[in-house]
Design an enzyme around this catalytic site. Sequence first.
Site, short mmCIF file in Angstrom:
data_model
loop_
_atom_site.label_atom_id
_atom_site.label_comp_id
_atom_site.label_asym_id
_atom_site.label_seq_id
_atom_site.Cartn_x
_atom_site.Cartn_y
_atom_site.Cartn_z
N MET A 63 0.82 -1.21 0.00
CA MET A 63 0.00 0.00 0.00
C MET A 63 0.85 1.27 0.00
SD MET A 63 -1.54 -0.10 3.82
CE MET A 63 -2.73 1.11 3.32
N LEU A 79 -6.13 6.88 -1.02
CA LEU A 79 -6.70 5.78 -0.24
C LEU A 79 -8.23 5.87 -0.22
CD1 LEU A 79 -4.93 4.56 2.93
CD2 LEU A 79 -7.37 4.77 2.97
N LEU A 85 -11.04 -0.55 -1.60
CA LEU A 85 -10.75 -0.47 -0.16
C LEU A 85 -11.92 0.17 0.58
CD1 LEU A 85 -8.25 -0.86 1.88
CD2 LEU A 85 -8.09 1.62 1.77
N TYR A 111 2.09 10.79 12.02
CA TYR A 111 3.35 10.54 11.29
C TYR A 111 4.47 11.41 11.86
CZ TYR A 111 1.34 7.33 7.89
OH TYR A 111 0.76 6.23 7.29
N ARG A 152 0.35 1.39 -3.81
CA ARG A 152 -1.02 1.70 -4.22
C ARG A 152 -1.38 3.16 -3.94
NH1 ARG A 152 -4.79 2.71 -6.20
NH2 ARG A 152 -6.83 1.74 -6.41
N TYR A 153 -0.84 3.73 -2.84
CA TYR A 153 -1.29 5.08 -2.45
C TYR A 153 -0.15 6.09 -2.27
CZ TYR A 153 -5.03 1.89 -1.07
OH TYR A 153 -5.96 0.90 -1.06
N HIS A 265 -4.44 -5.87 11.14
CA HIS A 265 -5.36 -4.80 10.74
C HIS A 265 -6.74 -5.42 10.53
CE1 HIS A 265 -7.05 -1.44 8.53
NE2 HIS A 265 -5.90 -0.79 8.49
N ASP A 342 7.63 -1.88 9.57
CA ASP A 342 7.01 -0.91 10.48
C ASP A 342 6.15 0.08 9.72
OD1 ASP A 342 7.59 -1.48 13.17
OD2 ASP A 342 9.69 -0.97 12.82
N GLU A 345 0.67 1.85 12.18
CA GLU A 345 -0.07 0.97 13.11
C GLU A 345 0.83 0.30 14.15
OE1 GLU A 345 -1.42 1.14 9.95
OE2 GLU A 345 -3.37 1.87 10.62
N GLU A 349 0.13 3.36 16.75
CA GLU A 349 -1.02 2.76 17.44
C GLU A 349 -0.60 1.74 18.51
OE1 GLU A 349 -3.91 1.21 14.74
OE2 GLU A 349 -5.23 0.51 16.34
N CYS A 401 -14.80 -13.87 -4.34
CA CYS A 401 -15.55 -13.95 -3.09
C CYS A 401 -17.01 -14.26 -3.41
CB CYS A 401 -15.51 -12.61 -2.35
SG CYS A 401 -13.86 -12.14 -1.84
N CYS A 409 -12.76 -6.97 -10.40
CA CYS A 409 -12.22 -8.24 -9.88
C CYS A 409 -12.32 -9.32 -10.93
CB CYS A 409 -13.00 -8.73 -8.66
SG CYS A 409 -12.77 -7.76 -7.19
C1 LIG Z 1 -2.99 -6.20 6.02
C2 LIG Z 1 -3.03 -4.95 6.23
C3 LIG Z 1 -4.16 -4.04 5.99
C4 LIG Z 1 -5.50 -4.29 5.71
C5 LIG Z 1 -6.22 -5.61 5.54
C6 LIG Z 1 -6.14 -3.02 5.61
C7 LIG Z 1 -7.51 -2.83 5.35
C8 LIG Z 1 -8.13 -1.60 5.41
N1 LIG Z 1 -7.60 -0.37 5.76
C9 LIG Z 1 -8.55 0.61 5.69
C10 LIG Z 1 -8.38 2.00 5.94
C11 LIG Z 1 -7.15 2.64 6.22
N2 LIG Z 1 -5.93 2.03 6.37
C12 LIG Z 1 -4.98 3.00 6.62
C13 LIG Z 1 -3.62 2.83 6.83
C14 LIG Z 1 -2.99 1.60 6.80
N3 LIG Z 1 -3.57 0.36 6.54
C15 LIG Z 1 -2.61 -0.62 6.61
C16 LIG Z 1 -2.78 -1.99 6.39
C17 LIG Z 1 -3.99 -2.63 6.07
N4 LIG Z 1 -5.19 -2.06 5.82
C18 LIG Z 1 -1.37 0.04 6.94
C19 LIG Z 1 -0.06 -0.67 7.09
C20 LIG Z 1 -1.60 1.39 7.03
C21 LIG Z 1 -0.56 2.49 7.38
C22 LIG Z 1 0.41 2.78 6.29
C23 LIG Z 1 1.74 3.27 6.86
O1 LIG Z 1 1.81 4.03 7.77
O2 LIG Z 1 2.79 2.87 6.37
C24 LIG Z 1 -5.60 4.27 6.61
C25 LIG Z 1 -4.87 5.60 6.75
C26 LIG Z 1 -4.57 5.97 8.15
C27 LIG Z 1 -5.82 6.51 8.81
O3 LIG Z 1 -6.44 7.40 8.24
O4 LIG Z 1 -6.17 5.96 9.86
C28 LIG Z 1 -6.97 4.07 6.38
C29 LIG Z 1 -8.05 5.09 6.28
C30 LIG Z 1 -9.76 -0.03 5.33
C31 LIG Z 1 -11.08 0.66 5.17
C32 LIG Z 1 -9.50 -1.40 5.15
C33 LIG Z 1 -10.38 -2.52 4.76
C34 LIG Z 1 -11.35 -2.47 3.91
S1 FES Z 2 -14.30 -8.66 -3.68
FE1 FES Z 2 -13.25 -10.55 -3.47
S2 FES Z 2 -13.13 -11.22 -5.52
FE2 FES Z 2 -14.13 -9.30 -5.76
FE LIG Z 3 -5.66 0.00 6.42
#
Ligand SMILES: C=CC1=C(C)c2cc3[nH]c(cc4nc(cc5[nH]c(cc1n2)c(C)c5CCC(=O)O)C(CCC(=O)O)=C4C)c(C)c3C=C
Ligand code: FES
Ligand SMILES: [Fe+2]
Length: 423
Positions: A63, A79, A85, A111, A152-153, A265, A342, A345, A349, A401, A409
């Site tokens: 990501m 994102l 997502l 950050y 990705r972002y 996560h 790292d 999170e 967190e 799915c 997909c």
């Molecule tokens: C396996 C890891 C992760 C899954 C599964 C995942 C699903 C997921 N995340 C969001 C929304 C957010 N994620 C954000 C940050 C973030 N997410 C992951 C990993 C997974 N996310 C990481 C490692 C990070 C941080 C990146 C970094 O610091 O390097 C954020 C942004 C931060 C915030 O605003 O809190 C969002 C928003 C969803 C909705 C989701 C599943 C659908």
């Molecule tokens: S959401 Fe899982 S295959 Fe499309």
């Molecule tokens: Fe996330």
Amino acid sequence: MALRTTPLAQLCKRATLSSSSASTLTWPANSSSWRRNNATVAPPVTQDSTGSKGPTAMVFMNMGGPSTTDEVGDFLSRLFADKDLIPLGRLQNYLGPLIARRRTPKIQKQYAEIGGGSPIRKWSEYQAAEMCKILDKISPETAPHKPYVAFRYADPLTEEMYTKLIADGFGAGKGGRAVAFTQYPQYSCSTTGSSLNELWKWRNRLEGKRATGEVDPEGAIKWSVIDRWPVHPGLVEAFARNIEATLATYPEERRDKVILLFSAHSLPMSVVNRGDPYPAEVGATVHAVMHRIGMQHPYRLVWQSQVGPQPWLGAQTSDTVENLIKKGQTDIILIPIAFTSDHIETLYELDKEIIGEAGHEGVKRVESLNGNPVFIQALADIAKAHLDSGISCSPQMSLRCPGCVSERCAEQKKFFAGQVQHL
Ligand SMILES: C=CC1=C(C)c2cc3[nH]c(cc4nc(cc5[nH]c(cc1n2)c(C)c5CCC(=O)O)C(CCC(=O)O)=C4C)c(C)c3C=C
Ligand code: FES
Ligand SMILES: [Fe+2]
């Protein structure tokens, strides 16, 4: 790059050699790809005069994260624009940027507190480069291996990586081989699935005929995908050693009673109920790691980082730690199990919010995998096995799915999984 298509006889020999594990190779009707059991085999490879089929591009997909606090706004806008997502329906183009703008100052502060940015780019570039050095030694037949990162972002985005691939001589009429290697050990459609949808999109834009999305099969990059590796022994070993090292920091008389909390996560329940494979695959990693360390400690898999008001998969990591402490259990090890370096999170967190607020020296976190040599060797072993296997992706990739309604997909899977029929 001088490329020559491998003669059919040679391919058949390769097929015979690799069928020693009693798997069968068939030439499917209406298909230009080989299948072994249910796995689709990569398209015919090419060889140069030294016998090497390289160069091979090894593309680490993840990501990404903002490297500086100034990049947080763009990171969050991308994102919240990602329909794989955070699906916001017809209001995505309006709500996405709005939520991203509102959230930016809070996330910038986080950050800033972890050193001014995410270390994910540094670690990803290091891991990819080190893995390629090992691969050049253990897989000379596909060498040289060239490392690339596609986020990705955040930079380097998938578009940037693809443009670089082409500038480096892959694709665009020259062909060549590239492996999309997800850096999420466990597959979720919201993480690896989203990265693959993005890769497929840029492949069509940069290598296809723009109007129709058609791609010239002769001149385009031949892609294969390492889509998941939740129980690879090297990954399990790296996690297990980190846990053992942290356990060793407790006085002997307290050690056996330490509770292990594996933290991943979370996912919205709507994604879980759609049938996303991630929760089961994270559970598989946890079980394999516990098995490796001899099931010596009580443990739980808990979930962190939920965002927004909808229901998410629990129990939450923060609540679990709080409850255990209330009950007098203050020796707890947190193990981030679904991310390999790292990030906010772990550093914010877990370390600052959960461990910092717990206020007990017995609440600890294991180190993230980052530059761990056992882990980097595992990456090389996974890649080597993939290159040897000739498969274009795992059989799991072909199955959507149960609740999936996304055309993206469907098309992406059709492309990467070839002609596997049970979609
Ligand atoms: C396996 C890891 C992760 C899954 C599964 C995942 C699903 C997921 N995340 C969001 C929304 C957010 N994620 C954000 C940050 C973030 N997410 C992951 C990993 C997974 N996310 C990481 C490692 C990070 C941080 C990146 C970094 O610091 O390097 C954020 C942004 C931060 C915030 O605003 O809190 C969002 C928003 C969803 C909705 C989701 C599943 C659908
Ligand atoms: S959401 Fe899982 S295959 Fe499309
Ligand atoms: Fe996330």
